[in-house]
Design a protein around this motif. Structure first.
Motif, PDB file in Angstrom:
ATOM      1  N   LEU A  84       0.688  -1.629   0.469  1.00  0.00           N
ATOM      2  CA  LEU A  84      -0.013   0.232   0.168  1.00  0.00           C
ATOM      3  C   LEU A  84       0.682   1.377  -0.148  1.00  0.00           C
ATOM      4  CD1 LEU A  84      -2.817  -1.231   2.538  1.00  0.00           C
ATOM      5  CD2 LEU A  84      -3.199  -0.771   0.393  1.00  0.00           C
ATOM      6  N   GLY A  85       1.887   0.761   0.412  1.00  0.00           N
ATOM      7  CA  GLY A  85       2.956   2.161   0.026  1.00  0.00           C
ATOM      8  C   GLY A  85       3.713   3.292   1.424  1.00  0.00           C
ATOM      9  N   ASP A  86       2.506   2.770   2.401  1.00  0.00           N
ATOM     10  CA  ASP A  86       2.760   3.105   3.401  1.00  0.00           C
ATOM     11  C   ASP A  86       3.974   2.953   4.532  1.00  0.00           C
ATOM     12  OD1 ASP A  86       2.112   4.056   6.547  1.00  0.00           O
ATOM     13  OD2 ASP A  86      -0.070   3.834   6.351  1.00  0.00           O
ATOM     14  N   ALA A  87       4.728   3.923   4.241  1.00  0.00           N
ATOM     15  CA  ALA A  87       6.252   3.252   5.519  1.00  0.00           C
ATOM     16  C   ALA A  87       5.959   3.227   6.443  1.00  0.00           C
ATOM     17  CB  ALA A  87       7.198   4.076   4.530  1.00  0.00           C
ATOM     18  N   ARG A  88       5.520   3.894   7.158  1.00  0.00           N
ATOM     19  CA  ARG A  88       5.794   4.159   8.508  1.00  0.00           C
ATOM     20  C   ARG A  88       4.683   3.129   9.074  1.00  0.00           C
ATOM     21  NH1 ARG A  88       5.319   8.091   6.028  1.00  0.00           N
ATOM     22  NH2 ARG A  88       7.211   9.849   6.496  1.00  0.00           N
TER      23      ARG A  88
END
Length: 812
Positions: free
Chosen positions: A588-592
């Motif tokens: 989903l591209g959510d690095a955190r």
């Protein structure tokens, strides 16, 4: 010179007398016996073959034109039949709406063209199941090829499945059709007649169709030993006992041919008006020519019916065979004739094979159904193959035609004893699922090879054999799993699927993992087993994320799995749930969130000293560092994982360690690419590709080939890059669609780059970030808290004290 309508004998006598030769002198000059010449002149013998006529012409000293005229007279006098001969063989009838079978007709046409050479007997056995069109093909071939056989074309129906014709009777029919007088026949016994037939077929150019042969014994005496004739034998059996024959096995038609046959019967206008329904009828008829013809005849007689109406009737499996009857032509009756000839053991096997859920089977399926050993089952199934009711494939498997399956299932319901179907079904399901457990456990670290006490119906002596069985038999064990779930066999379902959690990595694109793990999760819920619920929900999360890219749902199932893992107090499943969620957040591209879940898994692993899950958590943490633009720290993290796996006392070994190392090596390639260290990136991608290939993870190999190609482009090594991208495309369905799409795009770009412009200027450069790494901004809600944890977190080296494994998710 033309001899008009004179008989051959009269012409021969006139030429001999013109040359002032006695019969003895002509015999000496030609090598033909005096008796033979006398019989020919008096019309008491058959007209000689070409070589005899040529010898007589040479003995008479005829000029070329006279010799040709004599040959023409001989050919005209031979008994080439174009009409029926009462009480004997009959000529081939034309087949007006014959459709398809192009390759098969070509084979027979080629055989007919070779026949005049006369080097060996040309005999073809055309075999196949009831209703597949054997007779129709043979008659069509005979009609097409008749002109090439001037000495006659004959058809003898041997009635192999409904009152077989005695071989002696068939001999008499053929000999009479060939013109042998009754007086001659009366002098010969059976062996003499068989020898006479062989001699005649050897001398002449005849085409003989021996239709519907029962077995080898019925036709052996009817076959020539050599010569220029062609014999076509049709039989439901392959007649494997016959020597020096060619074989042609028929099965159902191709879908396109089946539709074309229906169009010919119905008429193009009517068929094209309901094209989809016509195609559906062809499928429901199993593309069997007899069934197609019956269906077509139904519709021509009942002109008020729509094709769709017939399709709906045929869709009902219990009524389908009954519906496929028109007048005295009935598909079920054709099957019944062969069924009645079976031994009791073979008939029972046929009935029980109808329970196999997949499209094909092995002897082990038959053994499980009948509670016998494999060799005994194989013998019985070979009897069914010989009877034309079961088809053996080149892969060693057997196939039962769809309509024969319905026939056998109806006989099972009618003839099976009380509870026979349920008992056999249970034996088959138990064998399939128990074998699936043993095969799947080859890839589980705590299991591996089957125990020495295990005795199965199939060999599973290596991981490769186990993988092949699971993939080949998936069309059978998956329906068995569904049936077990529907029947409330929840423990069997959870145990079966529990064995699959590492095998599934090798077959990501199968298309059924979400269903498989979903069934297991439901069974675990029915058992209210918190560990099994956590395990199967975690596996379901993996399947949703990796197999179907349903990433939000994957996070939800991982969170649900985390809840049940805490109920079960199982650290391994708890950490796995966190890692699976981290992998979905990566997609989903959510690095955190990747960092947060990965760090939580690391903390849990280290606090509990449970290091079986540690490498994947550490790798995903490194991935989050990459996503946050901190490539140097990511490199350190990946190197820690490699050092952990390389340690001699590492708790992660074998197949699982190979997978972890492959993922981490690919991650190293990405981080070197981030740092612009392209040569090192290429080296890591090459190693990751080789590891993926060695393990057999095709989708990972494809992905790595893509990134290797991108890195090579960055180095300017475009030829090797093209090779890598083409190898990716060659993997086909084994690769993800996005990797295939990216490879095609890169190849197109390289082609444009290589092409000179109209003005001869430099090639167009490859645009974009070739190694495909997206960098995300560090702002947004929660960014400071996560960044602080990333900034200050350190992985402390501790002694390895725990063993275990977990599911993986996400990409390096």
């Amino acid at each position: 010179m033309v001899h008009g309508k004179q008989s051959f004998g009269a012409v021969l006598r006139g030429l001999r007398q013109r040359g002032r030769l006695t019969m003895e002198e002509l015999a000496e000059a030609s090598g033909v016996s005096v008796r033979a010449i006398g019989d020919m002149e008096r019309g008491r013998s058959l007209v000689p073959q070409r070589r005899t006529v040529v010898a007589l012409a040479e003995g008479l000293g005829l000029a070329d034109d006279e010799r040709e005229a004599l040959l023409t007279t001989a050919r005209a006098a031979r008994p080439a039949r174009t009409g029926a001969v009462a009480g004997t063989a009959v000529p081939p009838r034309s087949v007006g709406d014959f459709t398809g079978r192009g390759p098969e007709l070509a084979l027979l046409r080629s055989a007919a063209e070779r026949a005049p050479a006369g080097r060996a007997a040309s005999v073809w056995v055309v075999s196949g199941p009831p209703g597949c069109g054997k007779t129709t093909l043979a008659l069509k071939a005979a009609a097409d090829l008749a002109e090439g056989f001037p000495d006659g074309c004959f058809v003898v129906d041997l009635h192999g499945v409904d009152g077989p014709v005695d071989t002696g009777e068939a001999l008499l029919k053929l000999l009479k059709a060939l013109g042998v007088p009754d007086r001659r026949l009366a002098k010969e016994d059976h062996q003499g007649r068989a020898g006479l037939l062989r001699a005649l077929l050897g001398e002449r150019r005849c085409l003989v169709v021996l239709d519907n042969a029962r077995d080898e014994a019925q036709v052996r005496a009817l076959l020539p030993a050599g010569g220029r004739s062609l014999v076509l034998v049709t039989s439901r059996r392959p007649l494997t006992g016959l020597e020096d024959v060619d074989r042609l096995t028929l099965s159902e038609m191709a879908q396109e041919e089946a539709v074309d046959l229906l169009r010919r019967i119905l008429g193009e206008e009517r068929a094209d008006a309901e094209a989809a329904a016509v195609a559906r009828v062809a499928e429901l008829c199993g593309r069997l020519p007899l069934a197609l013809r019956v269906a077509g005849n139904w519709l021509t007689v009942r002109s008020g019916w729509t094709v769709d109406h017939l399709a709906r009737r045929l869709a009902d499996e219990e009524r389908r065979l009954g519906a496929l009857a028109a007048g005295d032509v009935c598909v079920e009756a054709a099957f019944e004739l062969s069924y009645r000839q079976l031994t009791a053991q073979a008939a029972r096997m046929l009935r029980l094979l109808s329970l196999v859920p997949g499209p094909d089977m092995t002897a082990a399926h038959g053994a499980a159904l009948t509670a016998t050993d494999v060799f005994e089952a194989e013998d019985v199934m070979e009897e069914l193959t010989e009877a034309g009711l079961l088809r053996a494939t080149f892969t060693g498997r057997y196939q039962l035609h769809d309509l024969l399956r319905l026939f056998a299932r109806a006989r099972l319901a009618r003839e099976g004893g009380p509870g026979e179907r349920e008992a056999a079904d249970g034996r088959l399901r138990a064998w399939l699922l128990e074998t699936a457990v043993v095969a799947g456990r080859w890839y589980k670290p705590e299991y591996g090879a089957p125990p020495s006490s295990w005795r199965g119906l199939v060999p599973l002596e290596s991981a490769e054999e186990a993988r092949a069985w699971l993939q080949d038999e998936a069309p059978s064990w998956l329906p068995a799993l569904r049936a077990a779930a529907a029947g409330g066999e929840h423990t069997r379902v959870t145990e079966t699927v529990h064995a699959m959690d590492w095998f599934c990595d090798l077959w990501v694109h199968w298309g059924h993992w979400v269903e498989v793990f979903g069934l297991a999760a439901e069974s675990a819920a029915a058992l209210d087993d918190p560990y099994m619920r956590a395990f199967h929900l975690n596996c379901l999360s993996w399947a949703l994320c990796v197999c179907e890219q349903r990433h939000r749902e994957a996070v939800a199932r991982a969170d649900e799995g985390l809840e049940h893992a805490r109920r079960a107090q199982d650290v391994h499943q708890e950490a796995s749930a966190l890692i699976l969620a981290a992998g979905a957040y990566w997609e989903l591209g959510d690095a955190r969130m990747v960092a947060e879940r990965a760090l939580a898994a690391l903390d849990l692993s280290e606090e509990a000293a449970h290091y079986g899950v540690w490498p994947q958590a550490a790798r995903l943490y490194g991935t989050s560092l990459r996503m946050l633009g901190r490539a140097d720290e990511a490199l350190t993290q990946y190197q820690r994982v490699v050092a952990f796996l390389d340690a001699p006392d590492s708790p992660v070994t074998g197949h699982v360690a190979d997978i972890f190392r492959t993922h981490t090596t690919q991650g190293l390639g990405h981080v070197y690419a981030d740092l612009g260290r392209w040569r090192e990136a290429v080296d890591q991608f090459r190693e990751a590709r080789l590891r993926s290939r060695r393990i057999g993870i095709v989708h990972r190999e494809a992905e790595t080939l893509r990134h290797l190609g991108e890195a090579l482009i960055a180095l300017g090594e475009t030829e090797e890059a093209r090779s890598c991208l083409r190898q990716l495309l060659a993997l086909g369905d084994g690769a993800d669609d996005r990797d295939l799409k990216a490879a095609r795009k890169l190849l197109d770009t390289l082609a444009e780059r290589a092409a000179p412009t109209a003005e001869g200027s430099a090639p167009v450069p490859v645009q974009g970030d070739v190694h495909g790494v997206e960098r995300l901004d560090e702002g947004g809600a929660g960014g400071v808290r996560v960044a602080e944890r990333v900034e200050h977190h350190e992985v402390v080296d501790r002694p390895v004290v725990a063993h275990g494994h977990h599911r993986y998710a996400g990409r390096a």
